[in-house]
Design a protein around this motif. Structure first.
Motif, PDB file in Angstrom:
ATOM      1  N   THR A 170      20.680   9.370  -0.261  1.00 35.54           N
ATOM      2  CA  THR A 170      19.637   8.256  -1.449  1.00 35.54           C
ATOM      3  C   THR A 170      19.506   6.985  -0.991  1.00 35.54           C
ATOM      4  N   PHE A 171      18.027   7.176  -1.400  1.00 40.61           N
ATOM      5  CA  PHE A 171      17.926   5.566  -0.917  1.00 40.61           C
ATOM      6  C   PHE A 171      17.018   4.959  -2.654  1.00 40.61           C
ATOM      7  N   GLN A 172      16.965   3.544  -2.566  1.00 44.08           N
ATOM      8  CA  GLN A 172      16.771   3.429  -3.799  1.00 44.08           C
ATOM      9  C   GLN A 172      15.379   2.363  -3.466  1.00 44.08           C
ATOM     10  N   CYS A 173      14.696   2.331  -4.043  1.00 45.88           N
ATOM     11  CA  CYS A 173      13.141   1.844  -3.666  1.00 45.88           C
ATOM     12  C   CYS A 173      13.127   1.210  -5.372  1.00 45.88           C
ATOM     13  N   SER A 174      12.976  -0.183  -4.770  1.00 48.32           N
ATOM     14  CA  SER A 174      12.549  -1.605  -5.881  1.00 48.32           C
ATOM     15  C   SER A 174      12.040  -2.481  -5.855  1.00 48.32           C
ATOM     16  N   THR A 175      11.614  -3.037  -6.761  1.00 48.32           N
ATOM     17  CA  THR A 175      10.712  -4.224  -6.599  1.00 48.32           C
ATOM     18  C   THR A 175      11.337  -5.031  -6.824  1.00 48.32           C
ATOM     19  N   ARG A 176      10.647  -6.314  -6.336  1.00 42.30           N
ATOM     20  CA  ARG A 176      10.476  -7.774  -6.941  1.00 42.30           C
ATOM     21  C   ARG A 176      10.568  -8.303  -8.799  1.00 42.30           C
ATOM     22  N   LYS A 177      11.366  -8.259  -9.383  1.00 49.77           N
ATOM     23  CA  LYS A 177      11.529  -9.005 -10.569  1.00 49.77           C
ATOM     24  C   LYS A 177       9.936  -9.569 -10.690  1.00 49.77           C
ATOM     25  N   LYS A 178      10.018 -10.372 -10.433  1.00 48.46           N
ATOM     26  CA  LYS A 178       8.893 -11.574 -10.523  1.00 48.46           C
ATOM     27  C   LYS A 178       8.424 -11.881  -8.739  1.00 48.46           C
ATOM     28  N   HIS A 187       4.810 -10.962  -6.590  1.00 44.40           N
ATOM     29  CA  HIS A 187       4.709 -10.520  -6.110  1.00 44.40           C
ATOM     30  C   HIS A 187       5.756  -8.530  -5.693  1.00 44.40           C
ATOM     31  N   PRO A 188       5.220  -7.862  -6.684  1.00 41.65           N
ATOM     32  CA  PRO A 188       5.681  -6.906  -6.198  1.00 41.65           C
ATOM     33  C   PRO A 188       6.241  -5.933  -5.158  1.00 41.65           C
ATOM     34  N   LYS A 189       6.672  -6.118  -3.756  1.00 40.69           N
ATOM     35  CA  LYS A 189       6.800  -5.973  -2.507  1.00 40.69           C
ATOM     36  C   LYS A 189       8.065  -4.961  -2.718  1.00 40.69           C
ATOM     37  N   PRO A 190       7.887  -3.811  -2.109  1.00 43.33           N
ATOM     38  CA  PRO A 190       8.652  -2.401  -2.175  1.00 43.33           C
ATOM     39  C   PRO A 190       9.666  -2.488  -1.214  1.00 43.33           C
ATOM     40  N   VAL A 191      10.730  -1.988  -1.309  1.00 47.04           N
ATOM     41  CA  VAL A 191      12.324  -1.988  -0.294  1.00 47.04           C
ATOM     42  C   VAL A 191      12.603  -1.013  -0.322  1.00 47.04           C
ATOM     43  N   LEU A 192      13.528  -0.814   0.201  1.00 52.40           N
ATOM     44  CA  LEU A 192      14.120   0.825   0.668  1.00 52.40           C
ATOM     45  C   LEU A 192      15.501   0.069   1.064  1.00 52.40           C
ATOM     46  N   SER A 193      16.626   0.338   0.040  1.00 54.34           N
ATOM     47  CA  SER A 193      17.773  -0.209  -0.179  1.00 54.34           C
ATOM     48  C   SER A 193      19.018   0.856   0.107  1.00 54.34           C
ATOM     49  N   LYS A 194      20.072   0.805  -0.715  1.00 57.76           N
ATOM     50  CA  LYS A 194      21.084   1.712  -0.579  1.00 57.76           C
ATOM     51  C   LYS A 194      21.970   2.584   0.434  1.00 57.76           C
ATOM     52  N   CYS A 195      21.116   4.107   0.657  1.00 63.67           N
ATOM     53  CA  CYS A 195      21.918   3.965   1.684  1.00 63.67           C
ATOM     54  C   CYS A 195      21.125   3.832   3.374  1.00 63.67           C
ATOM     55  N   TRP A 196      19.937   2.971   2.861  1.00 60.54           N
ATOM     56  CA  TRP A 196      19.358   3.036   4.673  1.00 60.54           C
ATOM     57  C   TRP A 196      20.513   1.805   5.602  1.00 60.54           C
ATOM     58  N   LEU A 197      21.263   1.088   5.317  1.00 56.19           N
ATOM     59  CA  LEU A 197      21.748   0.274   6.430  1.00 56.19           C
ATOM     60  C   LEU A 197      22.826   1.214   7.177  1.00 56.19           C
ATOM     61  N   LYS A 199       0.304  -1.150   0.028  1.00 52.76           N
ATOM     62  CA  LYS A 199       0.059   0.322  -0.109  1.00 52.76           C
ATOM     63  C   LYS A 199       0.303   1.293  -0.020  1.00 52.76           C
ATOM     64  N   CYS A 200       1.900   1.003   0.339  1.00 57.22           N
ATOM     65  CA  CYS A 200       2.590   2.339   0.214  1.00 57.22           C
ATOM     66  C   CYS A 200       3.489   3.007  -1.084  1.00 57.22           C
ATOM     67  N   PHE A 201       3.613   1.634  -2.393  1.00 57.47           N
ATOM     68  CA  PHE A 201       3.443   2.384  -3.294  1.00 57.47           C
ATOM     69  C   PHE A 201       3.128   3.823  -3.996  1.00 57.47           C
ATOM     70  N   LYS A 202       1.790   3.802  -3.547  1.00 54.75           N
ATOM     71  CA  LYS A 202       1.124   5.354  -3.970  1.00 54.75           C
ATOM     72  C   LYS A 202       2.254   6.682  -3.595  1.00 54.75           C
ATOM     73  N   SER A 203       2.863   6.434  -2.235  1.00 54.53           N
ATOM     74  CA  SER A 203       3.433   7.365  -1.143  1.00 54.53           C
ATOM     75  C   SER A 203       4.800   7.669  -2.346  1.00 54.53           C
ATOM     76  N   LEU A 204       5.250   6.802  -2.623  1.00 50.68           N
ATOM     77  CA  LEU A 204       6.743   6.580  -3.087  1.00 50.68           C
ATOM     78  C   LEU A 204       7.218   6.324  -4.238  1.00 50.68           C
ATOM     79  N   PRO A 205       8.144   7.682  -4.708  1.00 47.90           N
ATOM     80  CA  PRO A 205       8.751   7.510  -6.044  1.00 47.90           C
ATOM     81  C   PRO A 205       7.972   6.749  -7.241  1.00 47.90           C
ATOM     82  N   SER A 206       7.135   7.039  -8.278  1.00 52.04           N
ATOM     83  CA  SER A 206       7.081   6.247  -9.682  1.00 52.04           C
ATOM     84  C   SER A 206       8.667   5.172 -10.389  1.00 52.04           C
ATOM     85  N   LEU A 207       8.133   3.896  -9.960  1.00 49.62           N
ATOM     86  CA  LEU A 207       9.240   3.734 -11.234  1.00 49.62           C
ATOM     87  C   LEU A 207       9.494   3.566 -12.405  1.00 49.62           C
TER      88      LEU A 207
END
Length: 124
Positions: A49-57, A59-69, A22-30
Motif C-alpha cells: 500500500t503506497f501513498q501517492c502525494s503532492t506538495r501542498k504549495k 509545483h505538484p510533483k507526485p511522490v510515492l511513500s508509505k510502504c515504499w521504503l 507526466k505520471c499523474f495521468k497514470s496514478l490514482p486520482s487524488l
C-alpha cells in the motif's frame, strides 16, 4: 506495456519515489486532496500500500511513500535499478483499475550496462 518506469536515484531508495509530473495521468486520482493510499501488487502476488502525494504549495510533483521504503529494502534495490508500474482493469468487476509493480536489477558486464533482470523476491 508499462504505464511508466523509472531508474532509481539515491533519493528514491533512501526517502521516497519521486515521479515526473507526466505520471499523474497514470496514478490514482487524488480527488482534490494532497495524498491518497492505493494498493499495488508485485510479481510475487504481495500487495503493497503506497501513498501517492503532492506538495501542498508550488509545483505538484507526485511522490510515492508509505510502504515504499519497505518495498525497496525487500527487493534490495540500488541506485540505477528500475521499477515499472502497470495500470490494469479488474475483469471481474466494475472498471476499477488496479496497479502492478515490477522491480528490475541493472545488469553490468565489464562495467557496461547490458540490460535489466526482473527481481522475484517472495514475501516470507
Amino acid at each position: 506495456m508499462a504505464e511508466f518506469s523509472k531508474l532509481l536515484t539515491k533519493t528514491d531508495i533512501q526517502k521516497r519515489l519521486s515521479l515526473p509530473t507526466k505520471c499523474f495521468k497514470s496514478l490514482p486520482s487524488l480527488k482534490g486532496s494532497h495524498g491518497r493510499d492505493f494498493p499495488v501488487i508485485d510479481e510475487s502476488g504481495f500487495v503493497w500500500t503506497f501513498q501517492c502525494s503532492t506538495r501542498k504549495k508550488g509545483h505538484p510533483k507526485p511522490v510515492l511513500s508509505k510502504c515504499w521504503l519497505a518495498f525497496v529494502r525487500h527487493k534490495e534495490l540500488k541506485v540505477r535499478d528500475r521499477v515499472k508500474f502497470f495500470k490494469e482493469k479488474d475483469r471481474s468487476g466494475p472498471a476499477t483499475p488496479f496497479y502492478r509493480v515490477e522491480a528490475e536489477k541493472e545488469i553490468k558486464i565489464f562495467g557496461a550496462i547490458f540490460g535489466y533482470s526482473p527481481i522475484v523476491a517472495p514475501f516470507p
